[in-house]
Design an enzyme around this catalytic site. Structure first.
Site, PDB file in Angstrom:
ATOM      1  N   ASP A   1     -15.616 -52.471   0.162  1.00  0.00           N
ATOM      2  CA  ASP A   1     -14.587 -52.649   1.183  1.00  0.00           C
ATOM      3  C   ASP A   1     -14.483 -54.080   1.705  1.00  0.00           C
ATOM      4  O   ASP A   1     -15.446 -54.834   1.720  1.00  0.00           O
ATOM      5  CB  ASP A   1     -14.819 -51.693   2.355  1.00  0.00           C
ATOM      6  CG  ASP A   1     -16.232 -51.772   2.918  1.00  0.00           C
ATOM      7  OD1 ASP A   1     -17.179 -52.006   2.140  1.00  0.00           O
ATOM      8  OD2 ASP A   1     -16.401 -51.584   4.144  1.00  0.00           O
TER       9      ASP A   1
ATOM     10  N   HIS B   1     -18.088 -62.732   7.485  1.00  0.00           N
ATOM     11  CA  HIS B   1     -17.198 -62.079   8.458  1.00  0.00           C
ATOM     12  C   HIS B   1     -16.316 -63.094   9.198  1.00  0.00           C
ATOM     13  O   HIS B   1     -15.845 -62.801  10.302  1.00  0.00           O
ATOM     14  CB  HIS B   1     -17.985 -61.229   9.473  1.00  0.00           C
ATOM     15  CG  HIS B   1     -18.592 -59.987   8.886  1.00  0.00           C
ATOM     16  ND1 HIS B   1     -18.641 -58.792   9.566  1.00  0.00           N
ATOM     17  CD2 HIS B   1     -19.148 -59.749   7.686  1.00  0.00           C
ATOM     18  CE1 HIS B   1     -19.228 -57.875   8.806  1.00  0.00           C
ATOM     19  NE2 HIS B   1     -19.542 -58.448   7.655  1.00  0.00           N
TER      20      HIS B   1
ATOM     21  N   GLU C   1     -18.793 -49.735   3.471  1.00  0.00           N
ATOM     22  CA  GLU C   1     -20.096 -50.228   3.947  1.00  0.00           C
ATOM     23  C   GLU C   1     -19.985 -50.768   5.360  1.00  0.00           C
ATOM     24  O   GLU C   1     -20.922 -50.665   6.153  1.00  0.00           O
ATOM     25  CB  GLU C   1     -20.612 -51.326   3.007  1.00  0.00           C
ATOM     26  CG  GLU C   1     -22.048 -51.757   3.282  1.00  0.00           C
ATOM     27  CD  GLU C   1     -22.210 -52.738   4.426  1.00  0.00           C
ATOM     28  OE1 GLU C   1     -23.250 -52.700   5.111  1.00  0.00           O
ATOM     29  OE2 GLU C   1     -21.283 -53.543   4.655  1.00  0.00           O
ATOM     30  N   GLU C   2     -18.829 -51.345   5.692  1.00  0.00           N
ATOM     31  CA  GLU C   2     -18.645 -51.948   7.011  1.00  0.00           C
ATOM     32  C   GLU C   2     -18.402 -50.919   8.108  1.00  0.00           C
ATOM     33  O   GLU C   2     -18.266 -51.265   9.279  1.00  0.00           O
ATOM     34  CB  GLU C   2     -17.469 -52.934   6.976  1.00  0.00           C
ATOM     35  CG  GLU C   2     -17.627 -54.084   5.991  1.00  0.00           C
ATOM     36  CD  GLU C   2     -18.681 -55.092   6.408  1.00  0.00           C
ATOM     37  OE1 GLU C   2     -19.244 -54.942   7.509  1.00  0.00           O
ATOM     38  OE2 GLU C   2     -18.948 -56.029   5.633  1.00  0.00           O
TER      39      GLU C   2
ATOM     40  N   ARG D   1     -37.758 -59.616   0.689  1.00  0.00           N
ATOM     41  CA  ARG D   1     -38.785 -59.333   1.685  1.00  0.00           C
ATOM     42  C   ARG D   1     -39.213 -57.881   1.546  1.00  0.00           C
ATOM     43  O   ARG D   1     -38.363 -56.985   1.463  1.00  0.00           O
ATOM     44  CB  ARG D   1     -38.248 -59.567   3.101  1.00  0.00           C
ATOM     45  CG  ARG D   1     -39.282 -59.280   4.197  1.00  0.00           C
ATOM     46  CD  ARG D   1     -38.688 -59.533   5.579  1.00  0.00           C
ATOM     47  NE  ARG D   1     -39.639 -59.226   6.634  1.00  0.00           N
ATOM     48  CZ  ARG D   1     -40.566 -60.057   7.074  1.00  0.00           C
ATOM     49  NH1 ARG D   1     -40.661 -61.263   6.533  1.00  0.00           N
ATOM     50  NH2 ARG D   1     -41.391 -59.708   8.033  1.00  0.00           N
TER      51      ARG D   1
END
Length: 433
Positions: A102, A400, A168-169, A213
């Site tokens: 998206d 963004h 996803e957003e 990580r």
């Protein structure tokens, strides 16, 4: 150990090494071959972004390509998601690869020739639409991975599940969506995924670099809404009412003491940001109600639970002290993006094949929908560099934002990382059997 046992083991080791060498050679050649097409896919998707749960054009492009490669394809998963399955010629484990699809309600300001001109409606407002986070590149890289791995099908000891995830957003208001809905609809089953890999292009990481990580990599994201009810009065006579605006200001300040005075920051970071204040309609009227909204970021489950309790207690008690009431609600947007430590360690050699520069990173307070997958199966999520090598990360446009920009030469690193993780993981799983 007898000679009769040693010889078969040596033969198995030789065969495994030979197969891995063939995979590596094919991956390197395949990544070089598919890179121009990967960039072309990305530019096509960038010029035609779609918001969450509305990615129909993107889904068709994905499904058409996977079918052309001979994959089993399922469409309409979690509204517009696509799942493609590559079944290897030998039995083995199942690896999942995920890319998000998206765009964002952001009006593009870059001068690239494939800049988005798309506009649509979002939450009742007309907005521009832009791939301002790199999801277009994630789709393009995963399509490229499918293209590279398809010719290796007969030699793959297992199955690869390609998961193209919508929203996803975050889903539009009133709708379900994203990773949680895909999981609810069974994306991790039939066949059951044993390990899952995901990556995110990063505009502040130099091209050719992978960052990783173990354990908590990205934060859990919770949104809060605090409704303060006081008593309306004339602005000239505040003693006749209970002022929720002043109480709201006290609550905003009080929330910050949760971070500065109540959280064990040497253990993990905590962020509380009040980002919205809704109050009043006229300058000389003290309103009856104020609504505060914002986000909370935590990197530890127990700290997350503790912070949410403290937010509720702080708001309620500050309001009560002034004769008002405060009602606190939360929206749990994502979990902590957790990288399985054993899987992370196992995949480090694979990452070093894909990139000369593999770095351990600090945890970040951004959040990722991928976290829902990591809560169900052992997973590994990575950052892949998308910043020009000579750029200053402090001056490059953030994700963004309207000026978000990616160096497309970084895509090949992501393609190879996915491919090496798949082939190495499947080979290791087959060897254990």
């Amino acid at each position: 150990m007898t000679r009769s046992i040693i010889l078969p083991l040596l033969l198995l080791s030789t065969v495994t090494t030979s197969a891995q060498d063939r995979f590596a050679s094919s991956i390197e050649r395949g990544a070089d071959r598919i890179e121009p097409q990967c960039i072309a896919w990305r530019r096509d998707l960038h010029a035609a972004p779609e918001l969450g749960n509305r990615e129909s054009r993107t889904a068709k492009l994905i499904a058409d390509h996977l079918r052309a490669l001979g994959f089993d394809v399922q469409e309409g998963v979690a509204h517009t998601g696509v799942v493609g399955i590559l079944r290897g010629g030998k039995p083995g484990a199942v690896v999942g690869l995920r890319a998000d699809m998206d765009g964002l309600p952001v009006t593009e300001r870059t001068d690239v020739p494939f800049a988005s001109k798309v506009r649509t409606q979002y939450n009742g407002q007309e907005v521009g639409v832009m791939h301002a986070c790199g999801h277009d590149s994630h789709v393009a890289m995963l399509l490229a991975v499918a293209d590279v791995l398809a010719p290796l099908k007969k030699d793959l000891p297992g199955t690869v599940k390609f998961i193209f995830q919508p929203s996803e957003e975050g889903a539009p208001a009133g709708e379900e969506g994203g990773a949680a809905l895909m999981i609810k609809e069974g994306v991790l089953d039939n066949p059951k995924v044993d390990a899952l890999f995901g990556l995110h292009i990063n505009a502040q990481t130099p091209v050719g670099t992978i960052r990783y990580r173990a354990e908590g990599m990205m934060a859990a994201a919770d949104w809060f809404h605090i409704t303060i009810k006081g008593k309306q009065s004339h602005g000239a006579q505040p003693w006749m009412g209970i002022d929720p605006v002043v109480i709201g200001a006290q609550i905003i300040n009080g929330l910050q003491t949760i971070v500065s005075r109540q959280s064990e920051l040497t253990k993990n970071a905590v962020v509380i940001s009040t980002t919205m204040v809704q109050a009043g309609v006229r300058e000389n009227i003290i309103p009856e109600q104020v609504v505060l909204s914002g986000t909370i970021r935590t990197l530890d489950k127990l700290m997350q639970q503790d912070v949410l309790q403290r937010v509720t207690r702080t708001a309620e008690h500050i309001a009560e002290a002034s004769g008002a009431t405060a009602t606190v609600t939360f929206e749990h947007k994502t979990l902590v993006t957790y990288n399985d430590p054993k899987l992370t360690e196992q995949m480090l050699p694979s990452l070093r094949k894909a990139a000369a520069n593999v770095q351990l990173m600090e945890a970040v307070t951004g959040a990722e929908d991928f976290s829902f997958f990591g809560d169900k199966v052992p997973s590994l999520f990575l950052y892949v560099g998308g910043m020009p090598k000579d750029a200053d990360p402090k001056s490059t446009a953030a994700h963004h934002t309207p000026d978000f920009y990616l160096d497309e030469s970084g895509f090949k690193t992501g393609i190879k990382a996915f491919c090496y993780m798949v082939t190495d993981y499947l080979a290791a799983a087959a060897k254990k059997k």
